[in-house]
Design a protein around this motif. Sequence first.
Motif, PDB file in Angstrom:
ATOM      1  N   THR A  49       0.803  -1.215   0.000  1.00 55.34           N
ATOM      2  CA  THR A  49       0.000   0.000   0.000  1.00 55.34           C
ATOM      3  C   THR A  49       0.838   1.268   0.000  1.00 55.34           C
ATOM      4  OG1 THR A  49      -1.712  -1.210   1.207  1.00 55.34           O
ATOM      5  CG2 THR A  49      -1.896   1.186   1.192  1.00 55.34           C
ATOM      6  N   TYR A  50       2.042   1.200   0.598  1.00 51.66           N
ATOM      7  CA  TYR A  50       2.879   2.387   0.771  1.00 51.66           C
ATOM      8  C   TYR A  50       4.330   2.115   0.413  1.00 51.66           C
ATOM      9  CZ  TYR A  50      -0.993   3.805   3.845  1.00 51.66           C
ATOM     10  OH  TYR A  50      -2.222   4.112   4.365  1.00 51.66           O
ATOM     11  N   LYS A 111       1.578   6.808  -0.962  1.00 50.28           N
ATOM     12  CA  LYS A 111       0.581   5.771  -1.226  1.00 50.28           C
ATOM     13  C   LYS A 111       0.837   5.207  -2.620  1.00 50.28           C
ATOM     14  CE  LYS A 111      -4.056   4.465  -0.519  1.00 50.28           C
ATOM     15  NZ  LYS A 111      -4.899   4.384   0.620  1.00 50.28           N
ATOM     16  N   SER A 112       1.032   3.913  -2.704  1.00 49.80           N
ATOM     17  CA  SER A 112       1.395   3.272  -3.976  1.00 49.80           C
ATOM     18  C   SER A 112       0.373   3.527  -5.076  1.00 49.80           C
ATOM     19  CB  SER A 112       1.560   1.760  -3.783  1.00 49.80           C
ATOM     20  OG  SER A 112       2.580   1.497  -2.864  1.00 49.80           O
ATOM     21  N   GLU A 113      -0.894   3.438  -4.751  1.00 49.22           N
ATOM     22  CA  GLU A 113      -1.966   3.560  -5.750  1.00 49.22           C
ATOM     23  C   GLU A 113      -1.988   4.935  -6.415  1.00 49.22           C
ATOM     24  OE1 GLU A 113      -6.760   3.693  -5.499  1.00 49.22           O
ATOM     25  OE2 GLU A 113      -5.795   1.986  -4.502  1.00 49.22           O
ATOM     26  N   THR A 114      -1.803   5.981  -5.626  1.00 52.16           N
ATOM     27  CA  THR A 114      -1.910   7.350  -6.165  1.00 52.16           C
ATOM     28  C   THR A 114      -0.546   7.987  -6.439  1.00 52.16           C
ATOM     29  OG1 THR A 114      -1.886   8.324  -3.955  1.00 52.16           O
ATOM     30  CG2 THR A 114      -4.050   7.747  -4.903  1.00 52.16           C
ATOM     31  N   ARG A 115       0.514   7.409  -5.827  1.00 51.57           N
ATOM     32  CA  ARG A 115       1.876   7.960  -5.900  1.00 51.57           C
ATOM     33  C   ARG A 115       1.920   9.386  -5.338  1.00 51.57           C
ATOM     34  NH1 ARG A 115       5.226   4.395  -8.264  1.00 51.57           N
ATOM     35  NH2 ARG A 115       6.873   5.851  -8.828  1.00 51.57           N
ATOM     36  N   ALA A 118       1.166  10.441   1.764  1.00 49.74           N
ATOM     37  CA  ALA A 118       0.106   9.932   2.633  1.00 49.74           C
ATOM     38  C   ALA A 118       0.482  10.210   4.087  1.00 49.74           C
ATOM     39  CB  ALA A 118      -0.070   8.430   2.424  1.00 49.74           C
ATOM     40  N   THR A 121       0.120   6.617   9.398  1.00 49.12           N
ATOM     41  CA  THR A 121      -0.904   6.106  10.309  1.00 49.12           C
ATOM     42  C   THR A 121      -0.268   5.681  11.635  1.00 49.12           C
ATOM     43  OG1 THR A 121      -0.664   3.820   9.574  1.00 49.12           O
ATOM     44  CG2 THR A 121      -2.218   5.212   8.332  1.00 49.12           C
TER      45      THR A 121
END
Length: 130
Positions: A49-50, A111-115, A118, A121
């Motif tokens: 995810t990251y 964040k891997s999906e959006t690059r 993030a 957490t």
Amino acid sequence: MQYYEATLTVNKTDIDDLDHVNNVCYVQWVEDIAKKHWLQNAPKQIQDTYFWVMLSHCIEYKGEAFLNDMIRLKTYISKSEGLTSIRIVEFFNEHTNKLLAKSETTWCLIKSETRKPARITQEIKNLFLK
């Protein structure tokens, strides 16, 4: 705070024209140990995810390392908030325990999906507080 350590032996490709470890090697070693620490602590789902990118890097050189020296690297996260973490890496001569260099690097969580950056957490913070 959790520490992670690794050792390496200086090889011929690490040596510069002054017959000691090239400064560029220290930056590579910072990246290498940070990645190992992340991979050891983060579950696969979080790794998928990251990822982290280096934003800034400051290194203080205290001594020299030479061919065949054994170097102990010690790393830890000194601060994590918002989008960034501060990682410290200390480099010691394994036989003399002399501090050779110390780096402070700012890393940004992506964040891997959006690059895109993030927020870190609490779950990720907790990975390095053990």
